[in-house]
Design an enzyme around this catalytic site. Structure first.
Site, mmCIF file in Angstrom:
data_model
loop_
_atom_site.group_PDB
_atom_site.id
_atom_site.type_symbol
_atom_site.label_atom_id
_atom_site.label_comp_id
_atom_site.label_asym_id
_atom_site.label_seq_id
_atom_site.Cartn_x
_atom_site.Cartn_y
_atom_site.Cartn_z
ATOM 1 N N HIS A 1 -7.992 -11.210 14.795
ATOM 2 C CA HIS A 1 -9.070 -10.876 15.735
ATOM 3 C C HIS A 1 -8.971 -9.456 16.286
ATOM 4 O O HIS A 1 -9.884 -9.010 16.985
ATOM 5 C CB HIS A 1 -9.038 -11.871 16.902
ATOM 6 C CG HIS A 1 -7.767 -11.787 17.695
ATOM 7 N ND1 HIS A 1 -6.555 -12.175 17.196
ATOM 8 C CD2 HIS A 1 -7.518 -11.322 18.946
ATOM 9 C CE1 HIS A 1 -5.615 -11.978 18.089
ATOM 10 N NE2 HIS A 1 -6.168 -11.456 19.170
ATOM 11 N N ASP A 2 -7.881 -8.761 15.986
ATOM 12 C CA ASP A 2 -7.656 -7.426 16.558
ATOM 13 C C ASP A 2 -7.870 -6.280 15.580
ATOM 14 O O ASP A 2 -7.657 -5.124 15.944
ATOM 15 C CB ASP A 2 -6.217 -7.327 17.097
ATOM 16 C CG ASP A 2 -6.074 -7.941 18.482
ATOM 17 O OD1 ASP A 2 -7.084 -8.036 19.201
ATOM 18 O OD2 ASP A 2 -4.946 -8.331 18.836
#
Length: 565
Positions: free
Chosen positions: A337-338
């Site tokens: 997600h980063d």
């Protein structure tokens, strides 16, 4: 294969598992409000299982005001109403277990939300019992209005925020809405243990521990080396009491459950990781995420791009294998997600299908526990946003301020954001080519990638040669062949800027993996002692896989896996 490596014959369930990361807000909307939720997740459990997945890691599902989309927690023991309630979570948990999938929660204990009851109490008075749950300091200067030191947050300007009611500053190494917990306070550590017990007793199978290497700060909080972002990190990354606190959590709670823990450690080195994961009496985490294999096309951050360097990436994989071999277990991942989508970074949009299959093969046939991020298995790509107003992430806005100081134009900044921002991994999952990509029945909370008409799960299911179906074959092969899990790892052609070639060996069984990182044809010759004609071609991303002598000329982003028994 060295029989003396007894360690790797200790076959443990978590070493063999495939973990699927769900970022709930963008996974699937079950109640038609445009936001992903638990009912949406429940409706897709059979799909997740079908990929070859054995466990799901949920990014935070807890109550949160979303300063950092769930990584600012207001209640560790309740579900964010946007996602559902505790009964719905228990339904999802039971649904996973019924399908033979374990569940890992995101444990975010470096900081809470400013909306957490502990912090609200902490702001009432310096004598409040919760005040010491956080890190407070008096201001400096004549009027005490200067921050206590020169630390900068990772996400949002300075690392200190003033609170008038107590006439003190609190530390936040992320957003202002994420005050750091004071882990030196034994009461805070007891709270962490209670959180762990709460979820483990409910049936959760373990935790991914968010920036866990930040929880111990250097005594006295000295001034930092002045850098533009995250100044002060040298005083809290792998701080003085980190191992001591992790051992306390392990000994008092985790060791009493058959559970899995994976720590997140930004800028971590193999030597430091081994302190936590070396198997035996000193182990406090099962494994950790490292990040440097994702720095082959950037400098320190996804925002500062450099040309992709295959040799740099290969060196990184070798470094971690050499360090962990015979001591601890590692992780294998390409997306989360980063970070932006991997096909845009290390692959090719022109050869999206071929390069996505190649990247999965290259990564997931190495040694370690596998992590797959939602949408990765269908080859989702970065999104191109036109205006800064379309972005959602705090980091993007903080970087806009930072880059303006460096005289970067708005036009150039948008280009940088489109390549480097976390938004790229947070667009809604593309389920079909219908309205709103099948993610929701209404307009989603964030932009859909317009390519959902072509790139979606339904289209992938219908195509036997899709990336999704290749993932299924790849993961099935790994499960059925222990050499792909426990075998050793040996690289060939380390200086090649186009090919990544390695073998795995276990008990007389050999695996040879060839991965091309270019659309150009490359003459590949089998390493000395390997006769390709005696191997079985078990995986490839092209139908035509003829040999030319003891080698072949690669097609664009071609990968081949040969099994020798």
């Amino acid at each position: 294969y060295e029989k003396s490596e007894v360690f790797f014959m200790q076959k443990t369930w978590y070493k063999e598992k495939v973990v699927y990361q769900v970022w709930p807000r963008s996974f699937c909307d079950g109640n038609g409000d445009g936001i992903g939720d638990l009912e949406g997740i429940y409706s897709k459990l059979d799909y997740i299982k079908s990929i070859g997945v054995d466990a799901i890691w949920f990014s935070p599902l807890f109550k949160s005001p979303n300063a950092d989309y769930g990584y600012d927690i207001a209640d560790y023991m309740d579900i964010n109403p946007e996602y559902g309630d505790m009964d719905t979570f228990k339904k999802v948990l039971a649904g996973c277990h019924e399908r033979g999938m374990r569940v890992f929660m995101d444990l975010v204990v470096n900081h809470t939300s400013t909306e957490h009851k502990w912090f609200k109490e902490a702001c009432k008075s310096v004598d409040n019992p919760y005040h010491d749950y956080y890190i407070w300091r008096k201001g400096k200067g004549k009027n005490g209005k200067k921050p206590p030191n020169n630390w900068l947050s990772t996400f949002e300007g300075g690392a200190w925020e003033y609170v008038e009611s107590v006439d003190e500053y609190y530390l936040h190494v992320f957003t202002k809405g994420q005050p750091d917990l004071n882990m030196d306070n034994p009461k805070v550590r007891e709270e962490v243990k209670n959180i762990m017990k709460f979820w483990l007793d409910m049936g959760v199978d373990g935790f991914r521990e968010d920036v866990i290497t930040y929880i111990s700060k250097r005594e006295g909080l000295p001034n930092a080396i002045p850098i533009p972002v995250a100044a002060g990190m040298e005083h809290y990354n792998c701080g003085p009491h980190l191992y001591e606190y992790l051992k306390e959590f392990h000994d008092d709670v985790l060791s009493k459950y058959d559970c899995f823990t994976v720590g997140e450690g930004p800028l971590i080195t193999p030597e430091k990781v081994l302190r936590f994961v070396t198997e035996g009496d000193t182990q406090v985490l099962k494994t950790m995420f490292s990040f440097d294999h994702l720095e082959a096309d950037c400098f320190m951050t996804d925002w500062i791009k450099i040309p992709f360097n295959l040799k740099k990436m290969k060196k990184c994989y070798q470094k971690w294998y050499d360090a962990m071999n015979g001591k601890g277990w590692h992780t294998l991942y390409l997306e989360n997600h980063d970070h932006p989508r991997i096909v845009d970074r290390y692959g090719s949009l022109k050869y999206r299908v071929e390069s996505a299959k190649m990247l999965a093969t290259m990564c997931y046939l190495q040694r370690g526990t596998i992590f797959i991020y939602q949408g990765q298995e269908i080859g989702m790509t970065n999104i191109e946003l036109k205006s800064i107003d379309e972005f959602k992430d705090m980091i993007t806005f903080n970087n806009q301020i930072l880059f303006k100081k460096l005289h970067i134009s708005d036009e150039k900044f948008i280009k940088m954001a489109n390549r480097g921002s976390r938004e790229n991994s947070r667009t809604p999952v593309q389920w079909n080519d219908g309205p709103y990509a099948g993610f929701s029945t209404v307009e989603p909370w964030f932009n859909l990638n317009p390519n959902y008409k072509e790139i979606n799960v339904a289209a992938a299911e219908a195509d036997e040669n899709s990336i999704l179906n290749y993932y299924r074959k790849l993961l099935k092969f790994r499960k059925e062949n222990e050499v792909a899990i426990y075998g050793d790892f040996k690289q060939y052609y380390k200086n090649s800027k186009e090919l990544f070639v390695y073998e795995r060996n276990l008990d007389g069984v050999k695996l040879l993996v060839v991965a091309s990182f270019t659309e150009n044809a490359v003459d590949f010759k089998a390493p000395d002692g390997i006769d390709l004609s005696k191997g079985e071609l078990v995986l490839t991303n092209y139908n035509d896989s003829a040999l030319n002598g003891n080698g072949f000329k690669t097609k664009p982003y071609e990968t081949r896996v040969y099994l020798f028994k």
